[in-house]
Design an enzyme around this catalytic site. Structure first.
Site, short mmCIF file in Angstrom:
data_model
loop_
_atom_site.label_atom_id
_atom_site.label_comp_id
_atom_site.label_asym_id
_atom_site.label_seq_id
_atom_site.Cartn_x
_atom_site.Cartn_y
_atom_site.Cartn_z
N ALA A 9 0.84 -1.20 0.00
CA ALA A 9 0.00 0.00 0.00
C ALA A 9 0.88 1.25 0.00
CB ALA A 9 -0.91 -0.01 1.22
N GLY A 32 0.25 -5.27 0.68
CA GLY A 32 -0.93 -5.23 -0.18
C GLY A 32 -0.69 -5.85 -1.54
N GLU A 79 -1.27 -9.42 -0.99
CA GLU A 79 -2.71 -9.63 -0.80
C GLU A 79 -3.44 -9.63 -2.14
OE1 GLU A 79 -4.16 -8.02 3.37
OE2 GLU A 79 -2.84 -6.54 2.45
N GLU A 130 3.82 -5.75 7.32
CA GLU A 130 3.01 -4.71 7.98
C GLU A 130 3.23 -4.63 9.48
OE1 GLU A 130 0.47 -5.83 4.33
OE2 GLU A 130 1.87 -6.80 5.70
N MET A 179 34.28 -5.67 18.75
CA MET A 179 33.91 -4.67 17.75
C MET A 179 34.73 -4.84 16.48
SD MET A 179 31.40 -2.87 18.77
CE MET A 179 31.45 -1.57 17.55
N GLU A 217 39.86 1.93 24.26
CA GLU A 217 39.36 3.31 24.37
C GLU A 217 40.36 4.14 25.16
OE1 GLU A 217 35.76 5.60 23.29
OE2 GLU A 217 37.03 4.03 22.51
N LYS A 227 45.36 5.40 20.57
CA LYS A 227 44.74 5.66 19.28
C LYS A 227 45.59 6.64 18.46
CE LYS A 227 39.98 4.79 20.87
NZ LYS A 227 39.62 3.65 20.02
N SER A 240 33.95 5.22 20.96
CA SER A 240 32.56 5.36 21.37
C SER A 240 32.32 6.62 22.18
CB SER A 240 32.13 4.14 22.20
OG SER A 240 32.97 4.00 23.33
N ASN A 271 27.45 -2.40 18.91
CA ASN A 271 27.62 -3.83 19.12
C ASN A 271 26.26 -4.49 19.37
OD1 ASN A 271 29.10 -6.21 19.56
ND2 ASN A 271 29.14 -5.87 21.76
N ASN A 317 25.70 7.25 23.16
CA ASN A 317 26.32 6.99 24.46
C ASN A 317 26.14 8.16 25.42
OD1 ASN A 317 27.14 4.37 24.07
ND2 ASN A 317 29.11 4.95 23.19
#
Length: 706
Positions: free
Chosen positions: A65, A111, A114, A136, A317, A395, A400, A422, A446, A493
């Site tokens: 639909a 639909g 249907e 639906e 991760m 983290e 990093k 994060s 995750n 977060n």
């Protein structure tokens, strides 16, 4: 006719659907009105011996639909009137005295299915884009044009319940197996295979598939049906919150109408559908559907799409990210410390494909082909040909930055470096890079193989080209990216951690772990805050909470119980089998080590206060994200919280929930809690403004865009 074409060749009529100005065929009011007229013409034409219903769209039969038309209708009466008209038209198709055949090539949904069920026969092509489904329930209602009445009779009660209550997709082979279609073949064989099928139909040589023994029992005996209804209800109750009515109502409709005359059953279905489609829950689900569509088109195709990536980090991760890119890209390179690690990493990634093999959406050979795209190196100079490198290591800001320095030294100047942090500011992490325009945050959630949301966080230096290439990459990999501003915790977060933290404050003062978890799960969250903390990892949650505390000060002070659980008890959660709960059996038991940390002088809280403290603190933080320009649309926050945390979609998201509660009520309650529990409940400036001007997150746009 604007949307339908009727051709008659050698007494065989072909009715072709081709909705104007649309890539998809939808059963709009206009198209249904045309169908009504053309069915009258067909009925009056004695020359026609058979009717084939086809589509001019390249990979869509009928997508269902027109959802926008349903969304626009606000009352049950209005929807019922339109649904009744639609039923009359499809009934007219079903009652044609000539054989009718639906030729299904591409998506046949809602639909559209249907309509196909109203035909005497159905053919499906073996093309991978040919899918049949009743989706639906994902929009807050169920098939409303006879689906609950016709499907059980054709494929059997058990199969129809699975189709309607889950929204599951069926490819051509599965559709043939369950009797949903009569024949399947390649679309390239259409010309002679369809002609051959029509000949067999006219010779009365095609029969519908007989029901399986079990489904046949259901049709005959009320006791077996009662057992199936009971088991279906138990399954729904385990998976679906009682406030989300669609599957419960669908089951009830099928149960009530199974043995009723078709005319009565169709009326019961239409009334129940109209009630759901007019509900607030359904309107929220439809908005979510359109937001998915909008965000998945929110990029320009680039001349050089990303086809190979490198991943640093092989924790949960990292492995999830490796799995994602191995599934969709040409090459994935893993940077590891020791070559000996490679075998275990690839085995872990292979396990993420297990569900695809079990569902038979992929064969073992296809999985092996995907895994063969993965290569590895223990040297950074082995990444020199990489178009994008993403780190997913611990983290820690210094660790990093060190990785980025190594990457930048070997990668091409046009290559992109990304971080899956994060919570740490992207501006901070990229501060020492020389080529800042090609650096940004790509924050997955995750488990990566399930969660659709990805936060894309540019710094002030990130180029539009870099952002667009990354958005295109993520969308091509089946993810839904949102662009958010740079701040500690970003959107999800930053809003979610105060929720977990507040639950911990409540635990220290009174109540208990199971009661708090139970209440918030009953509210609609996929799991309680303590189950969530154990699932994510107490170490990860504590680290993020600490970073948020450092960034936002005392209003995000870490609850003392979290510090004790992590620092003193050294608990990690589910991965270590011990957190707030003991994870040794299916039935989670409270960890008494945690209980011993709580004082004996306990307060009693009402259910209302527990829910409000956890929810309203999230509303407050969400308003600050708007206030600070981290995002400029509350619908993006709602979408992020639904797809990133499992906030109940039928409640519309955290901002929509605040609107429903009333901003003035939220502000008053926050002030009350501020007096009792301190500054973390102090209403934001934006909430105060909205309250003062009698506006909410839907009507107060000018207030957060100042």
């Amino acid at each position: 006719m604007n949307n339908l074409t009727l051709n008659i060749d050698n007494s065989i009529a072909t009715l072709t659907f081709d909705l104007k100005n649309s890539k998809a065929n939808k059963l709009s009011f206009e198209l249904l009105a045309e169908l009504d007229k053309v069915l009258d013409d067909i009925k009056e034409n004695s020359e026609i011996k058979a009717l084939v219903i086809d589509s001019a769209k390249p990979s869509i039969f009928i997508a269902g639909a027109d959802i926008k038309e349903i969304e626009a209708m606000s009352t049950q009466e209005e929807i019922y009137e339109q649904i009744s008209k639609g039923d009359d038209i499809l009934n007219k198709l079903e009652k044609l005295t000539i054989p009718t055949i639906a030729y299904i090539h591409g998506a046949c949904m809602g639909g559209g299915l249907e309509l196909a069920l109203c035909c005497n026969y159905r053919i499906a092509t073996t093309n991978e884009k040919t899918k049949l489904a009743f989706p639906e329930v994902k929009l807050g209602f169920f098939p409303g044009l006879g689906g609950t009445q016709r499907a059980p009779k054709l494929v059997g009660l058990m199969t129809a319940l699975e189709m309607i209550l889950t929204g599951k997709n069926y490819d051509a082979k599965k559709a043939l197996k369950i009797g949903l279609v009569n024949e399947i073949f390649d679309n390239g064989q259409k010309e002679f295979k369809l002609k051959e099928f029509i000949t067999k139909v006219l010779e009365n040589k095609i029969q519908n598939k007989k029901l399986s023994f079990v489904n046949n029992l259901m049709q005959k005996f009320s006791l077996t049906r009662a057992y199936v209804y009971k088991k279906s209800l138990e399954t729904i109750e385990k998976k679906v919150n009682k406030d989300f009515k669609a599957p419960y109502t669908a089951l009830d409709v099928i149960k009530k109408t199974f043995n009723e005359p078709f005319e009565k059953g169709i009326e019961i279905e239409a009334k129940a559908f109209s009630n759901l489609a007019a509900s607030k829950e359904s309107k929220y689900m439809i908005k979510l559907f359109f937001m998915f569509e909008k965000l998945n088109k929110n990029f320009d195709k680039t001349q050089v799409p990303i086809t190979n990536v490198a991943v640093l980090g092989n924790g949960v991760m990292g492995k999830g990210i490796i799995w994602l890119f191995s599934k969709f890209l040409n090459e994935v390179r893993i940077k590891i410390r020791k070559i000996e690690q490679a075998h275990d990493i690839i085995n872990s990634v292979a396990k993420l494909y297990d569900s695809s093999i079990k569902r038979r959406s992929m064969s073992q050979n296809q999985v092996d082909f995907k895994l063969n795209k993965i290569s590895y190196t223990d040297e950074f100079n082995g990444l020199s040909q990489t178009q994008l490198a993403i780190e997913a290591i611990i983290e820690d800001e210094d660790a990093k930055k060190e990785a980025f320095e190594e990457l930048e030294a070997v990668m091409d100047k046009d290559s992109i470096i990304a971080t899956n942090t994060s919570s740490i500011s992207i501006e901070k992490l990229g501060s020492e890079l020389k080529n800042k325009k090609n650096f940004l945050g790509i924050h997955f959630f995750n488990p990566v193989n399930i969660m659709p949301l990805v936060e894309v966080i540019p710094s002030s230096h990130t180029s539009k080209k870099t952002i667009n290439r990354v958005i295109e990459l993520l969308t091509s990999c089946g993810k839904t990216p949102i662009i958010v501003g740079d701040c500690a915790g970003f959107i999800v977060n930053r809003i979610l951690l105060p929720y977990i933290n507040e639950a911990a404050f409540i635990l220290e003062e009174g109540s208990d772990i199971k009661t708090i978890d139970k209440l918030l799960k009953e509210f609609g969250m996929p799991m309680g805050p303590f189950t969530l903390a154990d699932t994510v990892g107490i170490d990860i949650g504590f680290k993020v909470a600490t970073i948020l505390n450092e960034s936002y000060g005392s209003r995000m002070a870490v609850a003392p119980i979290l510090t004790k659980v992590y620092n003193d008890l050294k608990l990690l959660g589910k991965k270590d089998k011990k957190g707030f709960y003991l994870h040794n059996t299916k039935d989670l038991d409270i960890n008494t080590e945690v209980s011993k940390l709580l004082s004996s002088n306990r307060k009693t809280f009402t259910d209302k206060e527990i829910i409000e403290r956890c929810m309203f603190i999230m509303i407050n933080e969400a308003s600050r994200c708007l206030e600070e320009g981290i995002v400029n649309d509350p619908q993006i926050i709602d979408f992020a919280m639904i797809t990133g945390t499992g906030f109940p979609p039928y409640k519309g998201g955290i901002c929509a929930y605040a609107n429903d509660m009333g901003i003035s009520y939220v502000v008053d309650e926050l002030k009350k809690y501020e007096k009792s529990y301190g500054e973390r409940f102090k209403p934001s400036l934006l909430l105060e403004k909205l309250n003062k001007e009698n506006k909410d997150f839907k009507t107060g746009e000018e207030l957060w865009k100042l």
